[in-house]
Design a protein around this motif. Structure first.
Motif, PDB file in Angstrom:
ATOM      1  N   ARG A  31      48.329 -21.451  40.186  1.00 53.73           N
ATOM      2  CA  ARG A  31      47.536 -21.089  39.009  1.00 53.73           C
ATOM      3  C   ARG A  31      46.051 -21.230  39.306  1.00 53.73           C
ATOM      4  O   ARG A  31      45.593 -22.253  39.820  1.00 53.73           O
ATOM      5  CB  ARG A  31      47.923 -21.984  37.824  1.00 53.73           C
ATOM      6  CG  ARG A  31      47.114 -21.745  36.557  1.00 53.73           C
ATOM      7  CD  ARG A  31      47.572 -22.664  35.444  1.00 53.73           C
ATOM      8  NE  ARG A  31      46.761 -22.480  34.254  1.00 53.73           N
ATOM      9  CZ  ARG A  31      45.631 -23.138  34.011  1.00 53.73           C
ATOM     10  NH1 ARG A  31      45.178 -24.015  34.904  1.00 53.73           N
ATOM     11  NH2 ARG A  31      44.952 -22.923  32.913  1.00 53.73           N
ATOM     12  N   GLY A  32      45.296 -20.179  38.977  1.00 54.64           N
ATOM     13  CA  GLY A  32      43.854 -20.246  39.137  1.00 54.64           C
ATOM     14  C   GLY A  32      43.222 -21.197  38.132  1.00 54.64           C
ATOM     15  O   GLY A  32      43.589 -21.204  36.942  1.00 54.64           O
ATOM     16  N   VAL A  33      42.284 -22.010  38.573  1.00 50.85           N
ATOM     17  CA  VAL A  33      41.625 -22.987  37.704  1.00 50.85           C
ATOM     18  C   VAL A  33      40.106 -22.881  37.822  1.00 50.85           C
ATOM     19  O   VAL A  33      39.570 -22.320  38.768  1.00 50.85           O
ATOM     20  CB  VAL A  33      42.066 -24.433  38.030  1.00 50.85           C
ATOM     21  CG1 VAL A  33      43.529 -24.651  37.678  1.00 50.85           C
ATOM     22  CG2 VAL A  33      41.824 -24.766  39.500  1.00 50.85           C
ATOM     23  N   GLN A  34      39.433 -23.414  36.810  1.00 52.04           N
ATOM     24  CA  GLN A  34      37.976 -23.545  36.732  1.00 52.04           C
ATOM     25  C   GLN A  34      37.260 -22.208  36.564  1.00 52.04           C
ATOM     26  O   GLN A  34      36.122 -22.047  37.016  1.00 52.04           O
ATOM     27  CB  GLN A  34      37.436 -24.319  37.938  1.00 52.04           C
ATOM     28  CG  GLN A  34      37.964 -25.745  37.993  1.00 52.04           C
ATOM     29  CD  GLN A  34      37.249 -26.615  39.010  1.00 52.04           C
ATOM     30  OE1 GLN A  34      36.500 -26.131  39.843  1.00 52.04           O
ATOM     31  NE2 GLN A  34      37.473 -27.913  38.925  1.00 52.04           N
ATOM     32  N   GLY A  35      37.921 -21.245  35.906  1.00 57.05           N
ATOM     33  CA  GLY A  35      37.243 -19.998  35.556  1.00 57.05           C
ATOM     34  C   GLY A  35      37.072 -19.064  36.727  1.00 57.05           C
ATOM     35  O   GLY A  35      37.015 -19.475  37.883  1.00 57.05           O
ATOM     36  N   LYS A  36      36.979 -17.760  36.427  1.00 56.58           N
ATOM     37  CA  LYS A  36      36.796 -16.762  37.483  1.00 56.58           C
ATOM     38  C   LYS A  36      35.512 -17.034  38.258  1.00 56.58           C
ATOM     39  O   LYS A  36      34.536 -17.559  37.721  1.00 56.58           O
ATOM     40  CB  LYS A  36      36.732 -15.355  36.867  1.00 56.58           C
ATOM     41  CG  LYS A  36      38.056 -14.863  36.279  1.00 56.58           C
ATOM     42  CD  LYS A  36      39.019 -14.452  37.372  1.00 56.58           C
ATOM     43  CE  LYS A  36      40.261 -13.766  36.822  1.00 56.58           C
ATOM     44  NZ  LYS A  36      40.039 -12.398  36.430  1.00 56.58           N
ATOM     45  N   TYR A  94      39.742 -21.905  42.656  1.00 53.22           N
ATOM     46  CA  TYR A  94      40.839 -22.632  43.297  1.00 53.22           C
ATOM     47  C   TYR A  94      42.162 -22.200  42.681  1.00 53.22           C
ATOM     48  O   TYR A  94      42.227 -21.775  41.522  1.00 53.22           O
ATOM     49  CB  TYR A  94      40.688 -24.147  43.110  1.00 53.22           C
ATOM     50  CG  TYR A  94      39.413 -24.722  43.647  1.00 53.22           C
ATOM     51  CD1 TYR A  94      39.273 -25.019  45.004  1.00 53.22           C
ATOM     52  CD2 TYR A  94      38.337 -24.981  42.797  1.00 53.22           C
ATOM     53  CE1 TYR A  94      38.098 -25.546  45.504  1.00 53.22           C
ATOM     54  CE2 TYR A  94      37.149 -25.517  43.290  1.00 53.22           C
ATOM     55  CZ  TYR A  94      37.040 -25.794  44.646  1.00 53.22           C
ATOM     56  OH  TYR A  94      35.873 -26.318  45.130  1.00 53.22           O
ATOM     57  N   TYR A  95      43.239 -22.359  43.472  1.00 49.47           N
ATOM     58  CA  TYR A  95      44.596 -22.117  42.999  1.00 49.47           C
ATOM     59  C   TYR A  95      45.416 -23.372  43.290  1.00 49.47           C
ATOM     60  O   TYR A  95      45.463 -23.841  44.430  1.00 49.47           O
ATOM     61  CB  TYR A  95      45.219 -20.904  43.700  1.00 49.47           C
ATOM     62  CG  TYR A  95      44.589 -19.603  43.268  1.00 49.47           C
ATOM     63  CD1 TYR A  95      45.202 -18.788  42.320  1.00 49.47           C
ATOM     64  CD2 TYR A  95      43.350 -19.198  43.786  1.00 49.47           C
ATOM     65  CE1 TYR A  95      44.612 -17.600  41.899  1.00 49.47           C
ATOM     66  CE2 TYR A  95      42.752 -18.024  43.373  1.00 49.47           C
ATOM     67  CZ  TYR A  95      43.386 -17.227  42.432  1.00 49.47           C
ATOM     68  OH  TYR A  95      42.785 -16.054  42.011  1.00 49.47           O
ATOM     69  N   ASP A 121      42.596 -27.321  34.118  1.00 46.54           N
ATOM     70  CA  ASP A 121      41.228 -27.162  34.636  1.00 46.54           C
ATOM     71  C   ASP A 121      40.477 -28.483  34.643  1.00 46.54           C
ATOM     72  O   ASP A 121      39.781 -28.816  35.609  1.00 46.54           O
ATOM     73  CB  ASP A 121      40.467 -26.144  33.787  1.00 46.54           C
ATOM     74  CG  ASP A 121      40.934 -24.723  34.042  1.00 46.54           C
ATOM     75  OD1 ASP A 121      42.162 -24.508  34.115  1.00 46.54           O
ATOM     76  OD2 ASP A 121      40.070 -23.839  34.162  1.00 46.54           O
ATOM     77  N   ASP A 122      40.593 -29.248  33.565  1.00 47.78           N
ATOM     78  CA  ASP A 122      39.836 -30.501  33.462  1.00 47.78           C
ATOM     79  C   ASP A 122      40.391 -31.588  34.368  1.00 47.78           C
ATOM     80  O   ASP A 122      39.667 -32.513  34.752  1.00 47.78           O
ATOM     81  CB  ASP A 122      39.849 -30.987  32.008  1.00 47.78           C
ATOM     82  CG  ASP A 122      39.094 -30.045  31.077  1.00 47.78           C
ATOM     83  OD1 ASP A 122      38.237 -29.296  31.574  1.00 47.78           O
ATOM     84  OD2 ASP A 122      39.384 -30.057  29.861  1.00 47.78           O
ATOM     85  N   ASP A 123      41.673 -31.496  34.716  1.00 46.78           N
ATOM     86  CA  ASP A 123      42.299 -32.529  35.544  1.00 46.78           C
ATOM     87  C   ASP A 123      42.209 -32.226  37.033  1.00 46.78           C
ATOM     88  O   ASP A 123      42.418 -33.122  37.858  1.00 46.78           O
ATOM     89  CB  ASP A 123      43.779 -32.675  35.158  1.00 46.78           C
ATOM     90  CG  ASP A 123      43.967 -33.103  33.714  1.00 46.78           C
ATOM     91  OD1 ASP A 123      43.147 -33.903  33.230  1.00 46.78           O
ATOM     92  OD2 ASP A 123      44.919 -32.612  33.067  1.00 46.78           O
ATOM     93  N   PHE A 124      41.923 -30.977  37.383  1.00 49.27           N
ATOM     94  CA  PHE A 124      41.965 -30.593  38.785  1.00 49.27           C
ATOM     95  C   PHE A 124      40.855 -31.257  39.584  1.00 49.27           C
ATOM     96  O   PHE A 124      39.678 -31.259  39.195  1.00 49.27           O
ATOM     97  CB  PHE A 124      41.839 -29.076  38.913  1.00 49.27           C
ATOM     98  CG  PHE A 124      41.739 -28.601  40.337  1.00 49.27           C
ATOM     99  CD1 PHE A 124      42.833 -28.653  41.183  1.00 49.27           C
ATOM    100  CD2 PHE A 124      40.537 -28.116  40.838  1.00 49.27           C
ATOM    101  CE1 PHE A 124      42.734 -28.224  42.500  1.00 49.27           C
ATOM    102  CE2 PHE A 124      40.427 -27.689  42.146  1.00 49.27           C
ATOM    103  CZ  PHE A 124      41.537 -27.740  42.982  1.00 49.27           C
ATOM    104  N   ASP A 125      41.221 -31.837  40.727  1.00 54.83           N
ATOM    105  CA  ASP A 125      40.289 -32.474  41.649  1.00 54.83           C
ATOM    106  C   ASP A 125      40.530 -31.891  43.037  1.00 54.83           C
ATOM    107  O   ASP A 125      41.562 -32.173  43.660  1.00 54.83           O
ATOM    108  CB  ASP A 125      40.511 -33.985  41.668  1.00 54.83           C
ATOM    109  CG  ASP A 125      39.558 -34.702  42.630  1.00 54.83           C
ATOM    110  OD1 ASP A 125      38.797 -34.032  43.355  1.00 54.83           O
ATOM    111  OD2 ASP A 125      39.598 -35.949  42.661  1.00 54.83           O
ATOM    112  N   PRO A 126      39.615 -31.060  43.547  1.00 50.94           N
ATOM    113  CA  PRO A 126      39.847 -30.432  44.852  1.00 50.94           C
ATOM    114  C   PRO A 126      39.967 -31.443  45.985  1.00 50.94           C
ATOM    115  O   PRO A 126      40.508 -31.117  47.051  1.00 50.94           O
ATOM    116  CB  PRO A 126      38.629 -29.519  45.038  1.00 50.94           C
ATOM    117  CG  PRO A 126      37.591 -30.050  44.110  1.00 50.94           C
ATOM    118  CD  PRO A 126      38.330 -30.645  42.952  1.00 50.94           C
TER     119      PRO A 126
END
Length: 517
Positions: free
Chosen positions: A300-305, A315-316, A323-328
């Motif tokens: 799933r794509g996160v953090q907007g286009k 990121y995917y 989006d708010d939880d994702f940490d690269p």
């Protein structure tokens, strides 16, 4: 991908299955085998992490509409929800025991239950009744095996699969069926008589094509479907790792580390597959293009286009990571640029497939192109349908069949989500986020039927004798009745996908399910 030219936008789908080359053939007689399919999990009917409902694969759906389903041969996987592990079965088991939510104090017990179910599946297939492979001299009409790529289709046989199966280890922590793909293949590929054990997918189809005695036709197969190549790129999203192919890509023992084939490597393998297909006595051959694997909701794509009008997100990652939880720095992912590179490679794969079909038609072979890539692009919700600024000029949304449009809500390509026992999102992809639901396979079957009718293939009522008139339409009401994810999704599957995220974090579920791909 350093040695690949960056494409200027997505490849436009080929709208003419005949790729601009007209043929006029005068066919004589009736081929013995009306439909044969070579492919991978998408053709075998894989869904929700397992191969189990093979009678609802898209080739079986087409055989039903042809009026020959009773003669259409396919393997069965009936024990413990199939191979390697049925995620729907898991969710329903947890729901039966703990209800729609697992309370904090119940988590250790739920984890034990998950591992116990995985252990039962493992024991059944590695040491129990699942070890017994039915013995038959008849060759399957659906010759697809999940996880297989072009090289597997060229090289793997029943003998090769048996040699590849390791001595099973009853691991108390990492329960999953070892060599699940090879075990599944032994129910697909011919094992009797002993001489047939060396036949590959392509070799088995060749044998079916030779069965022409008494049919009055030079072809043993009326329609041959070839749908291979997705697994030459799929692991980029199932493993969230991009590892480009190098030397050894065409070696069964060395290709394992690669998750995406470079276009020149894909084309080299494709030429070998096409040469073998050209030798199969099939009246019509339909080649399917490779879908863009980055559209599958498992990534799933996160953090907007990345920018207005872009097809890609920065990121995917896994669909249960918001989006708010994702940490690269912590979460598994590929970048938007890597997703673009994978898509560009697949576009080049599809150019090569199109060229093979065009060249074959120019030599008089009745080959066709089915744009499965374009079909999935037209169904892509987050990439195109929800962002008009990202749509290329050629893009048009896919119009769902009336029976699907009438559902509330109509199915889309989001990850399946529910509220209680009601589906609130998704519906085209099953619980593994990669493979279609039953109605999703129906959409693919409908596209195939359209090409078959263009080729002049006749369809009959269930009696096998009464001709059907155009348009020949898939019975989607029948598919909806048989699609439990559409009509009765697990009650513990909420909009946040919390139970799947918990199961994956606790057991590394998805990596294990796709380890055979």
């Amino acid at each position: 991908m350093a040695d690949s030219v960056r494409r200027q936008g997505p490849r436009a789908p080929e709208t003419d299955p005949r790729v601009g080359v007209e043929l006029h053939n005068d066919w004589q007689g009736e081929p013995k085998h009306r439909l044969v399919a070579i492919g991978d999990s998408l053709t075998q009917g894989f869904q929700s992490g397992a191969i189990f409902s093979t009678g609802l694969s898209y080739p079986a759906i087409v055989a039903y509409e042809l009026g020959c389903v009773e003669k259409f041969r396919y393997p069965l996987y009936e024990g413990f929800g199939g191979l390697p592990f049925n995620i729907e079965l898991l969710l329903r088991d947890l729901e039966d025991r703990y209800g729609r939510t697992v309370d904090l104090w119940e988590v250790p017990f739920a984890l034990f239950r998950v591992r116990r179910l995985m252990d039962q599946v493992e024991d059944y297939n590695e040491r129990g009744d699942g070890l017994t492979v039915p013995s038959t001299t008849a060759i399957m009409h659906n010759l697809a095996v999940f996880g297989w790529d072009l090289r597997d289709a060229l090289s793997k046989s029943a003998d090769e699969c048996r040699k590849s199966i390791d001595v099973p280890k009853d691991d108390l922590v990492k329960q999953i069926v070892q060599n699940a793909g090879e075990r599944a293949a032994l129910r697909v590929l011919p094992t009797q008589p002993p001489a047939a054990r060396s036949l590959t997918q392509l070799g088995a189809a060749t044998r079916l094509g030779e069965e022409t005695d008494g049919t009055g036709s030079e072809h043993g197969i009326e329609t041959l479907v070839v749908f291979l190549g997705a697994n030459n790129a799929l692991r980029a999203v199932t493993e969230l790792r991009v590892v480009w192919s190098e030397d050894g890509y065409d070696d069964l023992s060395r290709k394992g580390p690669f998750t995406v084939w470079r276009p020149q490597h894909f084309e080299a393998e494709l030429r070998k597959v096409a040469a073998e297909v050209a030798g199969i006595k099939a009246r019509h051959v339909i080649w399917c293009t490779v879908p863009h694997v980055t559209i599958a909701p498992i990534a799933r794509g996160v953090q907007g286009k990345t920018a207005r009008g872009s097809r890609y997100f920065p990121y995917y990652t896994r669909p249960w990571i918001g989006d708010d939880d994702f940490d690269p720095g912590q979460d598994p992912h590929i970048t938007g640029d890597q997703a673009r590179q994978v898509d560009d490679a697949i576009d080049e794969y599809n150019d090569a497939i199109t060229a093979e079909v065009r060249n074959a038609r120019r030599t008089g072979k009745d080959w066709y192109l089915l744009e499965t890539c374009g079909l999935l692009d037209r169904l892509a919700s987050r990439r195109y349908a929800e962002d008009p600024s990202a749509c290329p000029d050629w893009w048009r949304p896919y119009e769902l069949p009336p029976a699907l449009r009438a559902l509330t809500p109509p199915p889309n390509s989001h990850f399946l989500a529910g509220e209680g026992e009601r589906r609130v999102d998704g519906g085209l992809f099953s619980l593994d986020g990669v493979h279609p639901t039953t109605v999703g396979y129906g959409i693919l079957a409908q596209a195939l039927i359209s090409v078959m009718r263009l080729a002049g293939v006749r369809f009959f009522r269930p009696d096998g004798r009464t001709p059907r008139q155009d348009p020949v339409l898939v019975d989607f009401d029948r598919l909806i009745r048989n699609d439990t994810l559409i009509n009765l999704p697990p009650g513990n599957l909420d909009s946040t996908l919390g139970v799947l995220g918990w199961a994956d974090e606790a057991t590394d579920l998805f990596r294990r399910v796709f380890s055979g791909f």
